[in-house]
Design an enzyme around this catalytic site. Structure first.
Site, PDB file in Angstrom:
ATOM      1  N   ASN A   7      40.257  58.499  48.957  1.00 51.86           N
ATOM      2  CA  ASN A   7      41.209  58.638  47.858  1.00 51.86           C
ATOM      3  C   ASN A   7      40.541  59.457  46.751  1.00 51.86           C
ATOM      4  O   ASN A   7      39.727  58.937  45.997  1.00 51.86           O
ATOM      5  CB  ASN A   7      41.580  57.228  47.365  1.00 51.86           C
ATOM      6  N   LYS A  14      37.316  57.385  45.817  1.00 48.06           N
ATOM      7  CA  LYS A  14      37.167  56.030  46.364  1.00 48.06           C
ATOM      8  C   LYS A  14      37.145  56.176  47.875  1.00 48.06           C
ATOM      9  O   LYS A  14      37.905  56.983  48.417  1.00 48.06           O
ATOM     10  CB  LYS A  14      38.375  55.161  46.002  1.00 48.06           C
ATOM     11  N   ARG A  90      44.568  59.531  51.211  1.00 50.41           N
ATOM     12  CA  ARG A  90      45.698  59.137  50.378  1.00 50.41           C
ATOM     13  C   ARG A  90      46.186  60.378  49.633  1.00 50.41           C
ATOM     14  O   ARG A  90      45.404  61.055  48.973  1.00 50.41           O
ATOM     15  CB  ARG A  90      45.276  58.078  49.373  1.00 50.41           C
ATOM     16  N   HIS A 179      53.349  54.143  45.121  1.00 51.33           N
ATOM     17  CA  HIS A 179      52.813  52.878  45.675  1.00 51.33           C
ATOM     18  C   HIS A 179      53.491  52.511  46.996  1.00 51.33           C
ATOM     19  O   HIS A 179      53.537  51.344  47.374  1.00 51.33           O
ATOM     20  CB  HIS A 179      53.046  51.680  44.723  1.00 51.33           C
ATOM     21  N   GLY A 211      48.691  50.579  37.500  1.00 55.61           N
ATOM     22  CA  GLY A 211      50.048  51.123  37.586  1.00 55.61           C
ATOM     23  C   GLY A 211      50.934  50.005  38.111  1.00 55.61           C
ATOM     24  O   GLY A 211      50.487  49.177  38.899  1.00 55.61           O
ATOM     25  N   ARG A 240      50.625  53.018  30.465  1.00 53.44           N
ATOM     26  CA  ARG A 240      51.843  53.834  30.542  1.00 53.44           C
ATOM     27  C   ARG A 240      53.039  53.049  30.014  1.00 53.44           C
ATOM     28  O   ARG A 240      53.147  51.843  30.259  1.00 53.44           O
ATOM     29  CB  ARG A 240      52.128  54.229  31.995  1.00 53.44           C
ATOM     30  N   ARG A 284      43.341  40.486  31.511  1.00 55.05           N
ATOM     31  CA  ARG A 284      42.420  39.365  31.201  1.00 55.05           C
ATOM     32  C   ARG A 284      42.033  39.357  29.733  1.00 55.05           C
ATOM     33  O   ARG A 284      42.018  38.310  29.091  1.00 55.05           O
ATOM     34  CB  ARG A 284      41.158  39.468  32.072  1.00 55.05           C
ATOM     35  N   GLY A 332      49.522  41.067  39.733  1.00 54.75           N
ATOM     36  CA  GLY A 332      50.422  40.291  40.590  1.00 54.75           C
ATOM     37  C   GLY A 332      49.689  39.247  41.418  1.00 54.75           C
ATOM     38  O   GLY A 332      50.201  38.151  41.664  1.00 54.75           O
ATOM     39  N   GLU A 384      44.971  48.366  50.255  1.00 57.68           N
ATOM     40  CA  GLU A 384      45.348  49.773  50.432  1.00 57.68           C
ATOM     41  C   GLU A 384      44.475  50.493  51.450  1.00 57.68           C
ATOM     42  O   GLU A 384      44.966  51.311  52.212  1.00 57.68           O
ATOM     43  CB  GLU A 384      45.406  50.483  49.088  1.00 57.68           C
TER      44      GLU A 384
HETATM   45  P1  ADP Z   1      44.690  49.695  40.337  1.00 59.49           P
HETATM   46  O1  ADP Z   1      46.131  50.022  40.095  1.00 59.49           O
HETATM   47  O2  ADP Z   1      43.730  50.546  39.544  1.00 59.49           O
HETATM   48  O3  ADP Z   1      44.310  49.526  41.791  1.00 59.49           O
HETATM   49  P2  ADP Z   1      44.403  46.839  40.213  1.00 59.49           P
HETATM   50  O4  ADP Z   1      45.384  46.539  41.264  1.00 59.49           O
HETATM   51  O5  ADP Z   1      42.961  46.547  40.459  1.00 59.49           O
HETATM   52  O6  ADP Z   1      44.549  48.290  39.642  1.00 59.49           O
HETATM   53  O7  ADP Z   1      44.860  46.027  38.903  1.00 59.49           O
HETATM   54  C1  ADP Z   1      44.166  46.103  37.714  1.00 59.49           C
HETATM   55  C2  ADP Z   1      44.761  45.090  36.749  1.00 59.49           C
HETATM   56  O8  ADP Z   1      44.633  43.795  37.340  1.00 59.49           O
HETATM   57  C3  ADP Z   1      44.012  45.056  35.427  1.00 59.49           C
HETATM   58  O9  ADP Z   1      44.934  45.295  34.402  1.00 59.49           O
HETATM   59  C4  ADP Z   1      43.562  43.632  35.302  1.00 59.49           C
HETATM   60  O10 ADP Z   1      44.025  43.168  34.054  1.00 59.49           O
HETATM   61  C5  ADP Z   1      44.328  42.864  36.337  1.00 59.49           C
HETATM   62  N1  ADP Z   1      43.470  41.794  36.882  1.00 59.49           N
HETATM   63  C6  ADP Z   1      42.469  41.896  37.768  1.00 59.49           C
HETATM   64  N2  ADP Z   1      41.906  40.672  38.000  1.00 59.49           N
HETATM   65  C7  ADP Z   1      42.578  39.792  37.227  1.00 59.49           C
HETATM   66  C8  ADP Z   1      42.499  38.387  37.023  1.00 59.49           C
HETATM   67  N3  ADP Z   1      41.603  37.627  37.651  1.00 59.49           N
HETATM   68  N4  ADP Z   1      43.379  37.831  36.164  1.00 59.49           N
HETATM   69  C9  ADP Z   1      44.290  38.586  35.532  1.00 59.49           C
HETATM   70  N5  ADP Z   1      44.433  39.903  35.683  1.00 59.49           N
HETATM   71  C10 ADP Z   1      43.594  40.513  36.524  1.00 59.49           C
END
Ligand code: ADP
Length: 402
Positions: A7, A14, A90, A179, A211, A240, A284, A332, A384
């Protein structure tokens, strides 16, 4: 069979090397700050983590370093690069030309180039990775896995914007959605966990990471998704804005004396959770601030949940109901308080969470809805790298069969 997943971003790469028999990640790494004075190279393999700070001039230099470290006798996981059977790349934007992953040839490269103006931050570095790796690993298949492909099943009514039709015809201005690999995977995995076929389910997938996008998956097909012409539309994200009144753009440009480019920079990099909270783009950090009474942090999380909830309502209407809601990606998968807020008040749709399950989804195979909830709510970790590797394999098998 070992597949390398790549990626390439504008200043980052990555990568993962996966063993497809065991569906196991053998090595995973990241290069950041390519072209800057100091670049960072991290790799996790065989339980060991390495980090190097070194100057990495360009993508070619970075990719050579990755191949070297994969076969390095002390930190690597392969003896020779001939052990790599294929590369999955990707690619963010495949426009309307690709409905699935595809083996890369010169024509595919031209098409990816054609869509570069629509994804100027993504497609050019994706192409750089493809070009370099095709020359470094010329004997194996290279496959493009598109973020947009899964959404190509959307009907016209969902993908056309109500602006002059000629802009769609002349410039391809329409909803594409992103996505896609993640929405496809988590919707299929959710159906599998529930012991059902995706063909009999109306699923709303909520990919909430840096995102964020929401997709309506109607009996296995994406019929609408919140990201649009670019990944700026939809729900608010880390930095965003998501949906706003388009007139705000001109207004800010005028009152702040900014160019359009500068305003879009603000909407992409200084808005969303960061813009509202003023604390961070990381949920967080925002949660910590909210818990200690910071109103802007609290309202940032509220806005995120409120707007995701609105999309769930909208997509239930689009599909004439909903059977499953899936949460995935960093927020999520991990932020139970965000999931709670999103689902709060959706009992009228048949959505009821079990709060104990919501706090520990892994213990319940990801199912966090209450026993009697008509709509099943699941947390499904997105992988992914594995999805791209699987799609790479499928594309090779398809090409072999045809
Ligand atoms: P990307 O889109 O870069 O792949 P990720 O799927 O890793 O991003 O998501 C990043 C987001 O996930 C960050 O905003 C972070 O706040 C949130 N996040 C990661 N771990 C936790 C956690 N344990 N609790 C709450 N939010 C988290």
């Amino acid at each position: 069979m070992k597949i390398l997943v790549i990626n390439c971003g504008s200043s980052s790469i990555k990568y993962s090397l996966l063993d497809m028999e065991r569906e196991e990640t053998l090595a995973q790494g990241l290069i950041e700050k390519i072209g800057e004075e100091y670049s960072i190279f991290r790799q996790k393999a065989s339980g060991r983590e390495i980090e190097k700070i070194t100057r990495i001039e360009n993508h070619e230099h970075g990719l050579r370093l990755i191949l070297d470290s994969l076969k390095n006798p002390s930190i690597g996981v392969i003896r020779d690069q001939s052990e790599i059977s294929a590369v999955g790349h990707r690619v963010v934007h495949g426009g309307s030309d690709f409905v699935g992953s595809t083996i890369i040839d010169d024509e595919v490269i031209e098409t990816i180039r054609k869509y570069s103006p629509l994804a100027p931050l993504h497609n050019p570095p994706n192409l750089a990775g493809i070009t370099v790796l095709r020359s470094l690993l010329p004997r194996i298949p290279h496959v493009a896995v598109f973020d947009t492909a899964f959404h190509q099943t959307m009907p016209e009514v969902a993908y056309l914007y109500p602006i002059p039709y000629e802009y769609y015809e002349k410039y391809g201005i329409r909803r594409y959605g992103f996505h896609g690999t993640s929405h496809r995977y988590v919707s299929q995995r959710a159906a599998e966990i529930l012991g059902r076929s995706p063909k009999e389910l109306r699923i709303i997938t909520c990919h909430l990471g840096n995102g964020c996008s929401i997709t309506a998956v109607d009996r296995g097909r994406s019929v609408d998704t919140s990201m649009g012409f670019t990944p700026l539309e939809g729900v608010p994200m880390g930095t965003r804005s998501g949906d706003i009144d388009p007139s705000i753009v001109q207004f800010i440009a005028e009152v702040e004396n900014l160019t359009l480019k500068e305003v879009y920079e603000i909407l992409n990099k200084r808005s969303g959770l960061l813009g509202v909270s003023g604390v961070s783009n990381d949920v967080r950090e925002i949660k910590k601030a909210a818990d200690s009474g910071d109103h802007r942090a609290e309202i940032a999380l509220e806005i995120l949940a409120y707007r995701v909830k609105k999309y769930i309502g909208a997509y239930a209407a689009v599909m004439g109901g909903v059977d499953v809601v899936v949460f995935t990606a960093g927020i999520g998968e991990n932020a139970h308080y965000v999931r709670s807020k999103i689902c709060e008040g959706l009992e009228f749709l048949g959505i009821t969470l079990d709060e104990d399950r919501n706090r520990d989804p892994a213990k319940w195979n990801g199912v966090i809805s209450a026993e009697g909830s008509r709509v099943k709510v699941l947390v499904v970790p997105t992988r992914e790298d594995l999805i791209i590797a699987k799609e790479t394999l499928e594309a090779i098998e398809r090409a072999g069969a045809s």
